[in-house]
Design an enzyme around this catalytic site. Structure first.
Site, short mmCIF file in Angstrom:
data_model
loop_
_atom_site.label_atom_id
_atom_site.label_comp_id
_atom_site.label_asym_id
_atom_site.label_seq_id
_atom_site.Cartn_x
_atom_site.Cartn_y
_atom_site.Cartn_z
N ARG A 138 27.09 -67.40 -67.24
CA ARG A 138 28.04 -66.34 -67.53
C ARG A 138 27.52 -65.00 -66.99
O ARG A 138 28.04 -64.47 -66.02
CB ARG A 138 28.29 -66.25 -69.06
CG ARG A 138 29.60 -65.55 -69.43
CD ARG A 138 29.56 -64.03 -69.39
NE ARG A 138 28.65 -63.48 -70.38
CZ ARG A 138 28.31 -62.19 -70.44
NH1 ARG A 138 28.81 -61.34 -69.54
NH2 ARG A 138 27.47 -61.75 -71.34
N ASP A 139 26.46 -64.49 -67.58
CA ASP A 139 25.94 -63.18 -67.19
C ASP A 139 25.45 -63.18 -65.75
O ASP A 139 25.52 -62.16 -65.05
CB ASP A 139 24.79 -62.80 -68.15
CG ASP A 139 24.63 -61.30 -68.30
OD1 ASP A 139 25.43 -60.54 -67.74
OD2 ASP A 139 23.69 -60.88 -69.00
N HIS A 177 18.19 -59.61 -76.09
CA HIS A 177 18.66 -59.83 -74.71
C HIS A 177 18.02 -58.76 -73.84
O HIS A 177 18.41 -57.59 -73.91
CB HIS A 177 20.20 -59.73 -74.72
CG HIS A 177 20.86 -59.77 -73.37
ND1 HIS A 177 21.68 -60.80 -72.99
CD2 HIS A 177 20.86 -58.90 -72.33
CE1 HIS A 177 22.16 -60.57 -71.77
NE2 HIS A 177 21.67 -59.42 -71.35
N HIS A 211 16.51 -57.25 -70.05
CA HIS A 211 16.52 -57.27 -68.60
C HIS A 211 15.14 -56.85 -68.11
O HIS A 211 14.45 -56.08 -68.77
CB HIS A 211 17.60 -56.31 -68.05
CG HIS A 211 18.97 -56.91 -68.05
ND1 HIS A 211 19.76 -57.00 -66.95
CD2 HIS A 211 19.68 -57.47 -69.05
CE1 HIS A 211 20.91 -57.59 -67.25
NE2 HIS A 211 20.90 -57.88 -68.54
N CYS A 218 21.64 -55.66 -62.39
CA CYS A 218 21.92 -54.50 -63.22
C CYS A 218 22.61 -53.51 -62.31
O CYS A 218 22.02 -53.02 -61.35
CB CYS A 218 20.63 -53.92 -63.76
SG CYS A 218 20.87 -52.30 -64.49
N ASN A 245 18.41 -60.22 -65.60
CA ASN A 245 18.01 -60.74 -66.90
C ASN A 245 16.59 -61.28 -66.81
O ASN A 245 16.13 -61.72 -65.76
CB ASN A 245 18.93 -61.90 -67.31
CG ASN A 245 20.31 -61.43 -67.70
OD1 ASN A 245 20.55 -61.00 -68.80
ND2 ASN A 245 21.24 -61.51 -66.75
#
Lengths: 327, 327
Positions: free
Chosen positions: B17-18, B209, B211, B242, B251
């Site tokens: 997803r991300d 979560h 990064h 990002c 991530n």
């Protein structure tokens, strides 16, 4: 993890030795001198300028004497260099280096592979180098490779590491660098080893040297800080690879570590802005991208502009607000 | 830092997803399904499969229903997806997702820039999504963006973050993810925020979560673990960029974090070998290199052969030994 509360940490920049020696392109002497002079203004405690290895072994650093002669020495910065043997010691003393950094591995296989000698042979050779340094009253630091693991042998027993530290201490060296040569260290191990050596030889200056090969360079640094280590080797831009992990990142990046330490309240004396600007120059010198992140992303509070259509977004959102609220 | 002593941590894989939503190339539905099926065998607690956003907003994930229908669901793995609004909720329920992941930002500017709504508008819209999920007895997790800082506003006040957590808690959600959306978190801040929210809402499942934008992804993970967080979002290969730091890593990489946690004695249930093999496939799917390090360097005890001329090196060293010892 604890806030630093302004605790002072001391940074040794190794990009011009540990970094440049891995580069295929020869960095011109003029560029090396100008770059080191720039580093001297940034607040480092120490700079590892070059190596007095044979020109055949490390052609990238064949201009060690010229570089040492021409850099401007700034008070408060220790200018160190790698010295492998008696011939190197003579060259180093002629160049008036302020510290000898001598190297051997705690792993027999790695020492043989890297230095073509048994560890005992290295120790005898380095004992002679230490004697030469001491006769000229120059301090000696020993960089011990593979303290946290060997890419060929695997785990390196702590007893062996402690034994080498003891033997060099008996020869009167001032410092020991615990090198994670190929990025095998992990945080709990780092804390264990650092706490053990600090308790065993409290009079020595210990330095930690991490590679970011497996992304643990920063967390290992904090583990070492928490164990009481206050001296660190770092490399601007993260320059300096690892021959056993092609494509992986090299030394832990000075700007990334400094940025984290500043966020946490530690004092390194380094100018982050200056480091980022110097890293940009370094990238031009070596002619390839470097793995450090903070040079690309900027410090954490770097402000970004909202998107260009932001005023439209806001006014539309507020219009909808009015519609939603009025039933 | 403490040894894990087998403490269980729960990993949510967000690459599909991300990660995929940032890719310019559309990953074919067949490939997505095969890849997620592969992930299902690796020991994840949760997989964020897709997003039920409009196809126009995120074309890369326009096949959300097809993917959800065709993946093989493995017992013990929660299959979650991002649900932005009531329309998405209907699609998500038809696709029998096992958790709704809803998103808003703790920063007004970021919420407007990213979601084109004020935070209050997002909250109202998400309240409706929560109601729909609850009527179907599907658990809800709220991913709060910019908890550790906003790229446009700077520091995000903790009071505001706590207030949003309280408001969602009152609506009966099961979990909150504390998102370091653009890599601004640092360890002492992470520990402070995580400890505060865990003490304030002990019944909620909190997830962190991170990064790796500024190289602190792994150290922040340990800071969160030490504060008591046991659930983490990660992305295989470190996929997922990002937008505010072009060229920076995305991530935190599942294989890098899992490797570190395993070294330290934590239990994630994940197969590191399986992760590394899956990351190689992922790199082929997205057709570009990924920033994770452990996939390249291998686990820390990966053995390398000595150089080819090692036997010669050894015999020469031993010959010298004999000469040196016999005077």
């Amino acid at each position: 993890m604890q806030t630093g509360h302004g605790k002072r940490l001391y940074i040794n920049e190794v990009s011009t030795r540990d970094g440049f020696q891995m580069e295929s392109r020869f960095i011109p002497t003029d560029d090396k001198v100008a770059f080191i002079d720039r580093l001297s203004d940034l607040g480092y405690a120490k700079i590892e300028v070059t190596s007095f290895t044979s020109a055949k072994a490390i052609p990238a650093l064949r201009d060690g004497e010229a570089v040492m002669q021409r850099i401007a020495r700034r008070a408060g910065v220790v200018y160190t260099a790698l010295v492998p043997n008696a011939r190197g010691a003579e060259r180093a003393l002629e160049s008036r280096i302020e510290e000898f950094n001598i190297v051997m591995s705690t792993s027999e296989t790695h020492n043989l592979a890297n230095l073509k000698m048994t560890r005992e042979q290295s120790f005898r050779q380095l004992s002679e180098v230490i004697r030469l340094a001491q006769s000229a009253k120059v301090p000696v630091n020993v960089s011990l490779s593979c303290v946290f693991g060997c890419p060929m042998e695997g785990e390196v027993p702590m007893d062996g590491v402690l034994d080498w530290i003891d033997r060099f201490t008996q020869l009167g060296v001032q410092g020991i660098t615990l090198c994670d040569t190929t990025g095998m260290a992990y945080p709990t191990q780092v804390q264990d080893i650092c706490a053990t050596v600090l308790a065993r030889q409290p009079a020595l200056d210990f330095t930690a040297h991490f590679h970011n090969t497996r992304s643990m360079g920063l967390v290992n640094t904090i583990a070492a800080v928490e164990a009481g280590i206050i001296r660190f080797d770092m490399s601007l831009g993260g320059i300096g690879g690892c021959p056993y992990a092609p494509g992986a990142t090299g030394n832990v990046a000075t700007e990334d570590v400094t940025h984290m330490l500043a966020c946490m309240g530690y004092e390194t004396g380094l100018s982050l802005e200056g480091l980022i600007a110097a890293a940009a120059q370094l990238e031009q010198l070596v002619e390839h991208a470097l793995p450090a992140q903070v040079s690309r992303a900027g410090p954490r509070l770097t402000r970004h502009e909202p998107p260009q259509d932001f005023p439209t977004i806001v006014s539309r959102a507020h219009e909808r607000e009015t519609l939603e609220v009025q039933p």
